[in-house]
Write a protein that holds these residues in place. Structure first.
Motif, mmCIF file in Angstrom:
data_model
loop_
_atom_site.group_PDB
_atom_site.id
_atom_site.type_symbol
_atom_site.label_atom_id
_atom_site.label_comp_id
_atom_site.label_asym_id
_atom_site.label_seq_id
_atom_site.Cartn_x
_atom_site.Cartn_y
_atom_site.Cartn_z
ATOM 1 N N THR A 192 0.844 -1.203 0.000
ATOM 2 C CA THR A 192 0.000 0.000 0.000
ATOM 3 C C THR A 192 0.876 1.249 0.000
ATOM 4 O O THR A 192 1.884 1.315 0.700
ATOM 5 N N LYS A 193 0.466 2.237 -0.777
ATOM 6 C CA LYS A 193 1.233 3.484 -0.857
ATOM 7 C C LYS A 193 0.736 4.498 0.172
ATOM 8 O O LYS A 193 -0.467 4.634 0.396
ATOM 9 N N LEU A 194 1.673 5.197 0.777
ATOM 10 C CA LEU A 194 1.373 6.243 1.743
ATOM 11 C C LEU A 194 2.148 7.496 1.361
ATOM 12 O O LEU A 194 3.363 7.448 1.175
ATOM 13 N N CYS A 195 1.437 8.591 1.207
ATOM 14 C CA CYS A 195 2.087 9.888 0.993
ATOM 15 C C CYS A 195 1.983 10.705 2.272
ATOM 16 O O CYS A 195 0.892 10.823 2.856
ATOM 17 N N ILE A 196 3.109 11.242 2.719
ATOM 18 C CA ILE A 196 3.144 12.120 3.886
ATOM 19 C C ILE A 196 3.580 13.496 3.404
ATOM 20 O O ILE A 196 4.709 13.676 2.943
ATOM 21 N N ALA A 197 2.668 14.452 3.468
ATOM 22 C CA ALA A 197 2.937 15.815 3.002
ATOM 23 C C ALA A 197 3.044 16.741 4.211
ATOM 24 O O ALA A 197 2.086 16.899 4.968
ATOM 25 N N VAL A 198 4.207 17.347 4.371
ATOM 26 C CA VAL A 198 4.510 18.135 5.572
ATOM 27 C C VAL A 198 4.866 19.570 5.195
ATOM 28 O O VAL A 198 5.574 19.809 4.211
ATOM 29 N N ASP A 199 4.357 20.520 5.984
ATOM 30 C CA ASP A 199 4.717 21.944 5.823
ATOM 31 C C ASP A 199 4.527 22.437 4.388
ATOM 32 O O ASP A 199 5.401 23.089 3.804
ATOM 33 N N ILE A 200 3.374 22.154 3.819
ATOM 34 C CA ILE A 200 3.117 22.532 2.423
ATOM 35 C C ILE A 200 3.210 24.050 2.247
ATOM 36 O O ILE A 200 2.634 24.802 3.029
ATOM 37 N N THR A 201 3.955 24.466 1.248
ATOM 38 C CA THR A 201 4.261 25.861 0.844
ATOM 39 C C THR A 201 5.335 26.521 1.705
ATOM 40 O O THR A 201 5.765 27.630 1.400
ATOM 41 N N ALA A 202 5.784 25.879 2.766
ATOM 42 C CA ALA A 202 6.863 26.433 3.594
ATOM 43 C C ALA A 202 8.219 26.056 3.001
ATOM 44 O O ALA A 202 8.318 25.163 2.153
ATOM 45 N N ALA A 203 9.266 26.712 3.478
ATOM 46 C CA ALA A 203 10.622 26.385 3.008
ATOM 47 C C ALA A 203 11.005 24.950 3.374
ATOM 48 O O ALA A 203 11.851 24.338 2.729
ATOM 49 N N THR A 204 10.365 24.420 4.414
ATOM 50 C CA THR A 204 10.660 23.065 4.895
ATOM 51 C C THR A 204 9.720 22.011 4.295
ATOM 52 O O THR A 204 9.660 20.885 4.783
ATOM 53 N N GLU A 205 8.992 22.387 3.242
ATOM 54 C CA GLU A 205 8.023 21.479 2.625
ATOM 55 C C GLU A 205 8.641 20.139 2.241
ATOM 56 O O GLU A 205 9.739 20.072 1.700
ATOM 57 N N SER A 206 7.900 19.068 2.549
ATOM 58 C CA SER A 206 8.311 17.720 2.149
ATOM 59 C C SER A 206 7.065 16.926 1.784
ATOM 60 O O SER A 206 6.146 16.796 2.605
ATOM 61 N N ILE A 207 7.016 16.429 0.547
ATOM 62 C CA ILE A 207 5.893 15.615 0.090
ATOM 63 C C ILE A 207 6.466 14.352 -0.541
ATOM 64 O O ILE A 207 7.047 14.396 -1.625
ATOM 65 N N LYS A 208 6.334 13.233 0.159
ATOM 66 C CA LYS A 208 6.954 11.982 -0.294
ATOM 67 C C LYS A 208 5.935 10.839 -0.289
ATOM 68 O O LYS A 208 5.189 10.670 0.676
ATOM 69 N N THR A 209 5.951 10.068 -1.369
ATOM 70 C CA THR A 209 5.108 8.889 -1.480
ATOM 71 C C THR A 209 5.987 7.642 -1.530
ATOM 72 O O THR A 209 6.895 7.557 -2.357
ATOM 73 N N LYS A 210 5.710 6.712 -0.623
ATOM 74 C CA LYS A 210 6.450 5.450 -0.575
ATOM 75 C C LYS A 210 5.476 4.328 -0.219
ATOM 76 O O LYS A 210 4.367 4.582 0.270
#
Length: 233
Positions: A192-210
């Motif tokens: 199953t795939k899980l995407c964790i999107a953190v701090d969207i639009t911030a300098a620290t933004e992280s959007i990863k799907t694994k």
């Protein structure tokens, strides 16, 4: 009777990311004389960033969640008096996983023109970047707080995702993020795939799907960070 108009004014997801607000939003702000907001202090600060010359005290301000029946009645009366009103939530777009829907419903019921305005939505931005199915998706808000109930709900969402090829989106209170991740890793199938999107639009933004299997090998620590989660079986 000439009704006022209702503007649904998007705000930033991250306080310093004012560049994510399209310039035409300012035209809508200038056309309003009344604002219904989730938090008055935050909304005032946001509008001042957009329009430094704005004289805050020249406008009427109402908090959406205080005395809701009374606020709704006042809202309708102001529209009927010809006042243009703006609704602003704390982050993103009013009415989409944020307050405002009840007032929009009231405006529609009396035939008021409702103007939705383009701006950042964590739901759409995360979905766009996830690589998951954007043709069929469902937002669930918060999952149950109780651990047993939460794991049960996760398994239900996973099964439904597999059955309908549907992306499941949900959020959590920032201080419970890591507990939710633990439950996801324990409850979901390895592929199953899980995407964790953190701090969207911030300098620290992280959007990863694994895959769940991959996340187990590199479990993130996002305690007290703003995040949205997407699941696809």
């Amino acid at each position: 009777m000439q009704f006022g108009k209702l503007y649904l004014i998007p705000t930033v997801l991250y306080e310093d990311a004012v560049e994510t607000i399209p310039p035409y939003i300012l035209d809508a702000v200038k056309d309003c004389s009344v604002f219904f907001v989730e938090q008055e202090k935050t909304a005032r600060r946001f509008l001042k960033k957009l329009w430094r010359e704005m004289i805050i005290d020249d406008y009427q301000w109402f908090t959406i969640h205080k005395a809701e029946a009374e606020v709704k009645q006042t809202f309708i009366q102001l529209l009927q008096a010809g006042k243009n009103i703006g609704i602003i939530s704390e982050a993103g777009c009013p009415g989409i996983a944020d307050p405002g829907q009840i007032l929009v419903e009231a405006a529609q019921s009396i035939g008021v023109t409702v103007k939705p305005l383009v701006g950042p939505s964590s739901i759409l931005l995360a979905l766009m970047a996830s690589g998951m199915n954007g043709q069929c998706f469902q937002f669930h808000g918060y999952l149950p707080i109780d651990g047993t109930e939460r794991k049960k709900k996760i398994r239900e969402l996973e099964a439904d995702s597999l059955k309908r090829n549907c992306t499941q989106l949900f959020i959590e209170t920032p201080y419970r993020n890591n507990a939710l991740i633990n439950d996801l890793l324990q409850s979901c199938k390895p592929e199953t795939k899980l995407c964790i999107a953190v701090d969207i639009t911030a300098a620290t933004e992280s959007i990863k799907t694994k895959s769940i299997r991959q996340w187990k090998q590199d479990q993130p620590d996002i305690h007290k960070k703003l995040a949205i989660f997407l699941l696809q079986a």
